[in-house]
Motif scaffolding. Sequence first.
Motif, PDB file in Angstrom:
ATOM      1  N   VAL A  25      28.986  23.381  29.688  1.00  0.00           N
ATOM      2  CA  VAL A  25      29.306  24.508  28.812  1.00  0.00           C
ATOM      3  C   VAL A  25      30.339  25.355  29.544  1.00  0.00           C
ATOM      4  O   VAL A  25      30.044  25.932  30.592  1.00  0.00           O
ATOM      5  N   THR A  26      31.553  25.408  29.022  1.00  0.00           N
ATOM      6  CA  THR A  26      32.644  26.130  29.664  1.00  0.00           C
ATOM      7  C   THR A  26      33.310  27.076  28.672  1.00  0.00           C
ATOM      8  O   THR A  26      33.178  26.933  27.448  1.00  0.00           O
ATOM      9  N   ALA A  27      34.045  28.034  29.183  1.00  0.00           N
ATOM     10  CA  ALA A  27      34.770  28.972  28.321  1.00  0.00           C
ATOM     11  C   ALA A  27      35.813  28.241  27.482  1.00  0.00           C
ATOM     12  O   ALA A  27      35.987  28.533  26.290  1.00  0.00           O
ATOM     13  N   ASP A  28      36.517  27.295  28.090  1.00  0.00           N
ATOM     14  CA  ASP A  28      37.520  26.541  27.342  1.00  0.00           C
ATOM     15  C   ASP A  28      36.866  25.716  26.231  1.00  0.00           C
ATOM     16  O   ASP A  28      37.372  25.647  25.105  1.00  0.00           O
ATOM     17  N   GLY A  29      35.742  25.090  26.577  1.00  0.00           N
ATOM     18  CA  GLY A  29      35.028  24.312  25.572  1.00  0.00           C
ATOM     19  C   GLY A  29      34.517  25.188  24.445  1.00  0.00           C
ATOM     20  O   GLY A  29      34.547  24.800  23.267  1.00  0.00           O
ATOM     21  N   ALA A  30      34.040  26.379  24.784  1.00  0.00           N
ATOM     22  CA  ALA A  30      33.552  27.311  23.761  1.00  0.00           C
ATOM     23  C   ALA A  30      34.668  27.714  22.818  1.00  0.00           C
ATOM     24  O   ALA A  30      34.477  27.756  21.590  1.00  0.00           O
ATOM     25  N   GLU A  31      35.847  27.993  23.353  1.00  0.00           N
ATOM     26  CA  GLU A  31      36.966  28.397  22.507  1.00  0.00           C
ATOM     27  C   GLU A  31      37.309  27.304  21.496  1.00  0.00           C
ATOM     28  O   GLU A  31      37.525  27.580  20.306  1.00  0.00           O
TER      29      GLU A  31
ATOM     30  N   ARG B 203      20.684  32.546  26.519  1.00  0.00           N
ATOM     31  CA  ARG B 203      20.129  32.692  27.871  1.00  0.00           C
ATOM     32  C   ARG B 203      20.881  33.744  28.673  1.00  0.00           C
ATOM     33  O   ARG B 203      20.276  34.547  29.394  1.00  0.00           O
ATOM     34  N   LEU B 204      22.194  33.769  28.541  1.00  0.00           N
ATOM     35  CA  LEU B 204      23.004  34.692  29.339  1.00  0.00           C
ATOM     36  C   LEU B 204      23.117  36.082  28.719  1.00  0.00           C
ATOM     37  O   LEU B 204      23.397  37.048  29.423  1.00  0.00           O
ATOM     38  N   GLY B 205      22.929  36.164  27.389  1.00  0.00           N
ATOM     39  CA  GLY B 205      23.042  37.461  26.707  1.00  0.00           C
ATOM     40  C   GLY B 205      21.895  37.671  25.750  1.00  0.00           C
ATOM     41  O   GLY B 205      22.093  37.968  24.569  1.00  0.00           O
ATOM     42  N   HIS B 206      20.672  37.524  26.252  1.00  0.00           N
ATOM     43  CA  HIS B 206      19.464  37.532  25.431  1.00  0.00           C
ATOM     44  C   HIS B 206      19.339  38.796  24.582  1.00  0.00           C
ATOM     45  O   HIS B 206      19.131  38.725  23.364  1.00  0.00           O
ATOM     46  N   ASP B 207      19.463  39.955  25.188  1.00  0.00           N
ATOM     47  CA  ASP B 207      19.275  41.205  24.456  1.00  0.00           C
ATOM     48  C   ASP B 207      20.354  41.404  23.394  1.00  0.00           C
ATOM     49  O   ASP B 207      20.068  41.893  22.294  1.00  0.00           O
ATOM     50  N   GLY B 208      21.589  41.036  23.724  1.00  0.00           N
ATOM     51  CA  GLY B 208      22.665  41.181  22.758  1.00  0.00           C
ATOM     52  C   GLY B 208      22.451  40.318  21.534  1.00  0.00           C
ATOM     53  O   GLY B 208      22.713  40.749  20.395  1.00  0.00           O
TER      54      GLY B 208
ATOM     55  N   LEU C  83      29.745  34.784  24.584  1.00  0.00           N
ATOM     56  CA  LEU C  83      29.491  33.704  25.539  1.00  0.00           C
ATOM     57  C   LEU C  83      30.583  33.656  26.596  1.00  0.00           C
ATOM     58  O   LEU C  83      30.293  33.519  27.796  1.00  0.00           O
ATOM     59  N   ALA C  84      31.840  33.766  26.163  1.00  0.00           N
ATOM     60  CA  ALA C  84      32.955  33.648  27.097  1.00  0.00           C
ATOM     61  C   ALA C  84      32.919  34.740  28.165  1.00  0.00           C
ATOM     62  O   ALA C  84      33.407  34.534  29.281  1.00  0.00           O
ATOM     63  N   ARG C  85      32.350  35.899  27.839  1.00  0.00           N
ATOM     64  CA  ARG C  85      32.249  36.984  28.833  1.00  0.00           C
ATOM     65  C   ARG C  85      31.460  36.547  30.061  1.00  0.00           C
ATOM     66  O   ARG C  85      31.670  37.059  31.158  1.00  0.00           O
ATOM     67  N   HIS C  86      30.550  35.603  29.856  1.00  0.00           N
ATOM     68  CA  HIS C  86      29.678  35.169  30.948  1.00  0.00           C
ATOM     69  C   HIS C  86      30.168  33.907  31.649  1.00  0.00           C
ATOM     70  O   HIS C  86      29.547  33.465  32.611  1.00  0.00           O
ATOM     71  N   LEU C  87      31.249  33.334  31.130  1.00  0.00           N
ATOM     72  CA  LEU C  87      31.702  32.042  31.679  1.00  0.00           C
ATOM     73  C   LEU C  87      33.107  32.163  32.216  1.00  0.00           C
ATOM     74  O   LEU C  87      33.940  32.882  31.668  1.00  0.00           O
TER      75      LEU C  87
ATOM     76  N   THR D 297      34.407  26.317  33.910  1.00  0.00           N
ATOM     77  CA  THR D 297      33.341  26.371  34.900  1.00  0.00           C
ATOM     78  C   THR D 297      31.993  26.436  34.199  1.00  0.00           C
ATOM     79  O   THR D 297      31.770  27.338  33.406  1.00  0.00           O
ATOM     80  N   PRO D 298      31.087  25.482  34.465  1.00  0.00           N
ATOM     81  CA  PRO D 298      29.779  25.518  33.832  1.00  0.00           C
ATOM     82  C   PRO D 298      28.962  26.701  34.320  1.00  0.00           C
ATOM     83  O   PRO D 298      29.189  27.215  35.421  1.00  0.00           O
ATOM     84  N   PRO D 299      27.998  27.170  33.495  1.00  0.00           N
ATOM     85  CA  PRO D 299      27.182  28.306  33.915  1.00  0.00           C
ATOM     86  C   PRO D 299      26.269  27.944  35.057  1.00  0.00           C
ATOM     87  O   PRO D 299      25.830  26.804  35.196  1.00  0.00           O
ATOM     88  N   THR D 300      25.971  28.909  35.898  1.00  0.00           N
ATOM     89  CA  THR D 300      25.018  28.664  36.979  1.00  0.00           C
ATOM     90  C   THR D 300      23.605  28.779  36.438  1.00  0.00           C
ATOM     91  O   THR D 300      23.363  29.494  35.465  1.00  0.00           O
ATOM     92  N   SER D 301      22.671  28.082  37.074  1.00  0.00           N
ATOM     93  CA  SER D 301      21.283  28.120  36.617  1.00  0.00           C
ATOM     94  C   SER D 301      20.560  29.334  37.186  1.00  0.00           C
ATOM     95  O   SER D 301      21.047  29.984  38.096  1.00  0.00           O
TER      96      SER D 301
END
Length: 242
Positions: A91-97, A186-191, A230-234, A238-242
């Motif tokens: 899961v990468t920012a480029d892939g998300a776009e 997972r990275l932006g649960h509350d949002g 999502l892109a804000r966190h990636l 670069t894949p997300p860290t666990s």
Amino acid sequence: MDTRETASRTGEALSGEVGPARRRGLADEAADRIRAAILAGGFAPGAALREVELARSLDISRGSVREGLSVLAREGLVRSEWHRGTKVVDVTADGAEDLYAVRAALEGLAARLAAERAAEPDFAELDARVDRMAEELARGAQGPRLLALDLDFHDRIHRIAGNRRLYDGWAGIRSQVHLYQLTRVRLGHDGYRAVVVEEHRELVRLLRAGEGRAAREAAEHHVLAACRELARHLSPATPPTS
């Protein structure tokens, strides 16, 4: 040579080329089980999927596992490389776009068509789905559960739109969307929890009012806002860290 003889020989040739149909029950079962494990977080983005271990766990042959992985590769959920095995896609920012741009186009068209074609029973079904989201949210449901309801809502809009090729396009990216959205949750649960109910309720309101253009714009905004979150966190590529 008369027509009947030509037809007979052509039929023989086609029969020889096509061959008998193969039963793919175990391969389909393997694909379903592995997909479910990935989308439940059992295999993280970028994780290796080893045929021997999967075959042992599923109690089926490596051949069936290999065929099941091929199904998931066609869905874009896994990637196989020569001599490097098979992995869950990163899961990468480029892939998300790239992915969310396609999804926005599909969702926008589906919303516009649904606004034109939906009847009151369709709106009632969508209302019920949003109400279920609100109930689950109030009970403290976790992000993955809310996401499952979220995607079910969008499945229904694509069905209401009544365009088979459009639905096939959505089905073709749905597993990837699920994986990327799981990472977003997972990275932006509350949002995610803060907007999931109201954004869908507003979309139903526009559909019921028959406001096709506004519904299309709202659907596209809904998807692209998720992409930005999502892109804000990636980092790019670069894949997300666990």
